[in-house]
Design a protein around this motif. Sequence first.
Motif, PDB file in Angstrom:
ATOM      1  N   CYS A 214       0.838  -1.202   0.000  1.00  0.00           N
ATOM      2  CA  CYS A 214       0.000   0.000   0.000  1.00  0.00           C
ATOM      3  C   CYS A 214       0.875   1.255   0.000  1.00  0.00           C
ATOM      4  O   CYS A 214       2.077   1.206   0.246  1.00  0.00           O
TER       5      CYS A 214
ATOM      6  N   PHE B 154      -0.711   4.673   4.540  1.00  0.00           N
ATOM      7  CA  PHE B 154      -1.565   3.688   5.201  1.00  0.00           C
ATOM      8  C   PHE B 154      -0.808   2.869   6.251  1.00  0.00           C
ATOM      9  O   PHE B 154      -1.312   1.863   6.727  1.00  0.00           O
TER      10      PHE B 154
ATOM     11  N   TYR C 119      -2.996   2.364   9.227  1.00  0.00           N
ATOM     12  CA  TYR C 119      -4.398   2.377   8.801  1.00  0.00           C
ATOM     13  C   TYR C 119      -5.259   1.453   9.654  1.00  0.00           C
ATOM     14  O   TYR C 119      -4.940   0.273   9.845  1.00  0.00           O
ATOM     15  N   THR C 120      -6.323   2.006  10.193  1.00  0.00           N
ATOM     16  CA  THR C 120      -7.333   1.232  10.926  1.00  0.00           C
ATOM     17  C   THR C 120      -8.643   1.412  10.168  1.00  0.00           C
ATOM     18  O   THR C 120      -9.334   2.427  10.351  1.00  0.00           O
ATOM     19  N   PRO C 121      -9.000   0.471   9.320  1.00  0.00           N
ATOM     20  CA  PRO C 121     -10.107   0.672   8.367  1.00  0.00           C
ATOM     21  C   PRO C 121     -11.420   1.129   8.988  1.00  0.00           C
ATOM     22  O   PRO C 121     -12.119   1.978   8.419  1.00  0.00           O
TER      23      PRO C 121
ATOM     24  N   ASP D 276     -11.255   5.006  10.636  1.00  0.00           N
ATOM     25  CA  ASP D 276     -10.568   5.960   9.777  1.00  0.00           C
ATOM     26  C   ASP D 276     -11.070   7.377  10.075  1.00  0.00           C
ATOM     27  O   ASP D 276     -12.283   7.622  10.133  1.00  0.00           O
TER      28      ASP D 276
ATOM     29  N   ILE E  68      -0.321  -3.585   4.018  1.00  0.00           N
ATOM     30  CA  ILE E  68       0.021  -2.431   4.850  1.00  0.00           C
ATOM     31  C   ILE E  68       1.507  -2.476   5.199  1.00  0.00           C
ATOM     32  O   ILE E  68       1.995  -3.474   5.747  1.00  0.00           O
TER      33      ILE E  68
ATOM     34  N   ARG F  76      -2.440  -7.377   7.781  1.00  0.00           N
ATOM     35  CA  ARG F  76      -2.400  -6.076   8.474  1.00  0.00           C
ATOM     36  C   ARG F  76      -2.143  -6.257   9.965  1.00  0.00           C
ATOM     37  O   ARG F  76      -1.374  -5.516  10.577  1.00  0.00           O
TER      38      ARG F  76
END
Length: 633
Positions: A95, A99, A102-104, A107, A137, A562
Amino acid sequence: MATRASFPSSMALKKTNLFYMALTAVFCSFFYLVGIWFHGGATGSAATLLPTIPCHPSQNTITRIAKPLDFTSHHQAEDFVPTSTAARVVQIPPCDPKFSEYTPCEDLDRSLKFDRDRLIYRERHCPEKNELLKCRIPAPYGYRTPFRWPESRDSVWYANVPHKHLTVEKAVQNWVRFEGDRFTFPGGGTMFPRGADAYIDDIGKLIDLSDGSVRTAIDTGCGVASWGAYLLSRNILAMSFAPKDTHVAQVQFALERGVPAQIGVLASNRLPYPSRAFDMAHCSRCLIPWGMYDGVYLLEVDRILRPGGYWILSGPPINWERHWKGWNRTLEELKAEQDGIESLARSLCWKKLKQRDGLAVWQKPTNHVHCKINRKVFKYPQFCQAYDHDKAWYTKMETCLTPLPEVSDIKETAGGHLARWPERLTAVPPRIMSGTVNGISADIFEKDTDLWKKRLLHYKALDYQLAEPGRYRNLLDMNSYLGGFAAALVDYPVWVMNVVPVEAQVNTLGVIYERGLIGTYQNWCEAMSTYPRTYDFIHADALFSLYNDRCELEDILLEMDRLLRPQGSVIIRDDVDVLVNIKSIVDGLNWESKMVDSEGSPHAREKILIATKQYWTLPAASDQGHQGSDSAS
């Protein structure tokens, strides 16, 4: 005359030949039978002794069998993996560097679209299917394997969590310090300037923390989780949570320290835990408005507290008479807040045990016999209507009191007596003893406990890192069932996040908590509420069979990537066809993987896929124009 004389001699010769032929046949038959007896006894069959001759024999076809027959498998689990072009690996790219953390489902940009009232915007808000990332990630440049426990409790590499914000904001409170290439954690906190250990000692003077009756705890608004970190040495396992907010990376610090934690907030949804889960709940200046919104937040704490469990509150408004000047609030405001909390606690039938200095302790009743009677006095809150009180995945909190199971005697503990730790781990949990967990008996529970002890031995033979005490600290079991995997690891310096998928046929998370373990609910079609690189080791038992027709298996594997730290390992056990399907995806993640037989029969359909995530990070700052590359360093 000469011709007639030779006739009797010819007849005698023929008789002699017939005699020898018959004698030869007898001897052949005799030795044949002796051979059968020698190789297999009377029960053997000739078919097992004679080799099968193909239709087109070669000169080397017929050979003498010189040793006993070998009936063991000559095929490995890897032989099931196709090597045709149909199984060609598709490499999944890294990615964008932005990111890295990144914590989907938490966000920041997405959260701003939601209501700020009651902090709803800080709850889980996951991306739509077309928004899902299809990339790996990256770890930050310079990422290093975390310190081993217990050193990790006090030290975290700066490169792993490159945020100095808290070292400035909380400098006077001794949360965290920056020293050279690392952060150090003195154990301080807003309400425990003498350190978390001394603060816990103060709690221990109010309630008994040493007799094994308090095993599971929850810390609401945990900061960097020093309270939970120092409870571990007392055999108390705390689930710490805090929102992803202006206190940058507080939960991430907790996880890097090797302390159980999740991103979470008390807003509008129930916390993702079953009812009657925790022996103790804690709030140390956590800024949760307990008296607002009809007391819904304290009602939620009541739901997850075990009968006889404790609620500990420190900080405003406790002992406001002494501390009010330092809190920048008026006497009237603080008095009104404490009066409101006291009144609400009484309406829940809690008993205030003690208040000393800045600490106050309440206790939940062991049953609701008296509480049902005093509903005539306390018109609010009323008891919740009968439905699933363990359900807690996007389930809205309610302003009603969760009823405890019925009892036949006022001295009886609702839901059944719970053993003290460590007996609690292997004792049959009350939920199973009472028959409230469908299809699970005491016998099934005990056999499952023994089974996982055997499976762990097999796993240790497959993964040398798992066998090495101290190499792993944070473990994730994605489909925990009864928590047998975590229970088998109890003597190791690890903690396990036990997940019960919301799609599981039976909800067993309450059983896991009754064993003195911790866990959470999760739908694996969505991301988990935690930071990248949370876990050293991930275990998935029959998970992909469960989700095979529910969502893309690639998305689950990307989430596992991730969550997994560089050089961390994964063990997936499932049906051979399922593992064959995901093997090419795993290889596309640049994991080193192999498929092996389970500890049972090699002919069983259940196989094991073991994999290790390779070390790779973002490039150095001068190379940020390029994507992160895989490297071993």
